[in-house]
Design an enzyme around this catalytic site. Structure first.
Site, mmCIF file in Angstrom:
data_model
loop_
_atom_site.group_PDB
_atom_site.id
_atom_site.type_symbol
_atom_site.label_atom_id
_atom_site.label_comp_id
_atom_site.label_asym_id
_atom_site.label_seq_id
_atom_site.Cartn_x
_atom_site.Cartn_y
_atom_site.Cartn_z
ATOM 1 N N TYR A 1 57.856 39.015 42.337
ATOM 2 C CA TYR A 1 57.470 40.112 41.444
ATOM 3 C C TYR A 1 57.768 39.737 39.991
ATOM 4 O O TYR A 1 56.915 39.905 39.111
ATOM 5 C CB TYR A 1 58.235 41.384 41.812
ATOM 6 C CG TYR A 1 57.996 42.525 40.835
ATOM 7 C CD1 TYR A 1 56.772 43.183 40.806
ATOM 8 C CD2 TYR A 1 58.988 42.923 39.940
ATOM 9 C CE1 TYR A 1 56.539 44.216 39.911
ATOM 10 C CE2 TYR A 1 58.761 43.955 39.037
ATOM 11 C CZ TYR A 1 57.531 44.596 39.034
ATOM 12 O OH TYR A 1 57.302 45.612 38.130
ATOM 13 N N GLY B 1 50.645 55.141 34.749
ATOM 14 C CA GLY B 1 49.250 54.990 34.379
ATOM 15 C C GLY B 1 48.538 56.316 34.205
ATOM 16 O O GLY B 1 47.720 56.485 33.288
ATOM 17 N N GLY C 1 51.710 58.054 38.571
ATOM 18 C CA GLY C 1 52.808 57.462 37.829
ATOM 19 C C GLY C 1 52.542 57.276 36.350
ATOM 20 O O GLY C 1 51.920 58.104 35.679
#
Length: 317
Positions: A176, A28, A26
């Site tokens: 979250y 990163g 993804g």
């Protein structure tokens, strides 16, 4: 809009050591590949070595001569975080860039880390908090730029001060959002404390907007057996170039936060409509991130929960 037009131009990073969490896929992975192409030496802590090896192959295609190491790290275990910190301190190499990008999002049912914390708080915030604390001597030695990756979810969220571990009434999205508010408050408070105590660290906060990553995809390990409707919609609109960003554009804010010549305490995100996609730029802080009092309160809670004292770490050489 092409990914090229939404990516910042990076300076020459030859001789600079960069640690990026969540770089096995993804956003990163895209961040790591861009840093490697600019000459940075990469430390990419991974929980899954198979994914780590696949990421390494991707990075080597972008930068064949890249220097990359893949130490083990599970951000949901404070023992694992401490072990990585001790190993890197033993090596003694300064760290010049730190990008806290790893995260987990909305397990359908409440889950806990190895230490008993709500999984999102423990992984997204406390694990990173502890890792930066353990690495503080190396970050000081490198006069590092630290970037804490938050989320658009932080814009409509708050810290559940009475129940930060969501033990009484779990709500996955609220938990979250809290974890991303917490990590953003940490990044801003780190800048204030670095300035106050002369640590020499520059700390900024970024968010990637919205892009089709694995966060909302099927994740059996956290109890999500199928892709969510949200990620399917995001993939479709992103592929059509509508509203949302792409995997290629979403790394831009973190890269800009990590390399721009500006001073610290800044907040970067996409400049497109709703700050959901587009080229990276500095933007106004979310209201949930504005209070230094909240940041100091959270810092104290985080030190207590993680057992990591930055004051003690600052004394280490």
């Amino acid at each position: 809009m092409s990914s090229r037009s939404t990516s910042p131009t990076l300076p020459d990073l030859t001789g600079r050591r960069a640690l990026v969490t969540g770089a096995s896929d993804g956003i990163g992975l895209q961040i790591a590949a861009r840093l490697a192409a600019a000459g940075a030496e990469l430390v990419l802590p991974v929980r899954n070595p198979v994914k780590g090896d696949a990421a390494l192959a991707t990075i080597r295609r972008a930068a064949p001569s890249a220097s990359v190491v893949l130490p083990a790290l599970d951000l949901a275990s404070l023992a694992s975080v401490a072990a990585l910190g001790a190993a890197l301190r033993a090596e003694g190499q300064p760290i010049h860039l730190f990008i806290g990008n790893a995260g987990v999002m909305t397990p359908p049912a409440r889950q806990t880390t190895a230490d008993g914390f709500e999984l999102q708080l423990g992984t997204n915030h406390l694990g990173h908090f502890a890792l930066v604390g353990h690495l503080l001597p190396l970050l000081r030695a490198g006069r590092a730029r630290v970037t804490s990756q938050t989320s658009v979810a932080a814009n409509r969220s708050a810290v559940n001060w009475d129940d930060v571990n969501w033990e009484r009434s779990y709500d996955g999205m609220k938990a979250y959002g809290q974890s991303k508010v917490a990590f953003g408050l940490f990044g801003l408070e780190l800048e204030r404390r670095s300035q106050a105590h002369g640590w020499g660290i520059t700390s900024n906060v970024s968010h990637p907007g919205v892009a089709p990553t694995s966060l909302l995809a099927a994740r059996p390990e956290i109890g999500r057996e199928r892709d969510t409707l949200g990620v399917r919609v995001i993939r479709l609109l992103s592929s059509l170039g509508l509203i949302f960003g792409t995997i290629e554009s979403a790394p831009g804010p973190a890269l800009l936060a990590s390399t721009a010549p500006d001073s610290g305490g800044k907040f970067y995100g996409p400049r497109g409509p709703g700050h959901l996609g587009g080229a990276p730029a500095e933007q106004r802080l979310y209201r949930s991130l504005e209070s230094p009092d909240d940041a100091a309160r959270l810092w104290a809670i985080s030190e207590q929960l993680s057992g990591v004292s930055f004051a003690e770490a600052a004394k280490s050489k």
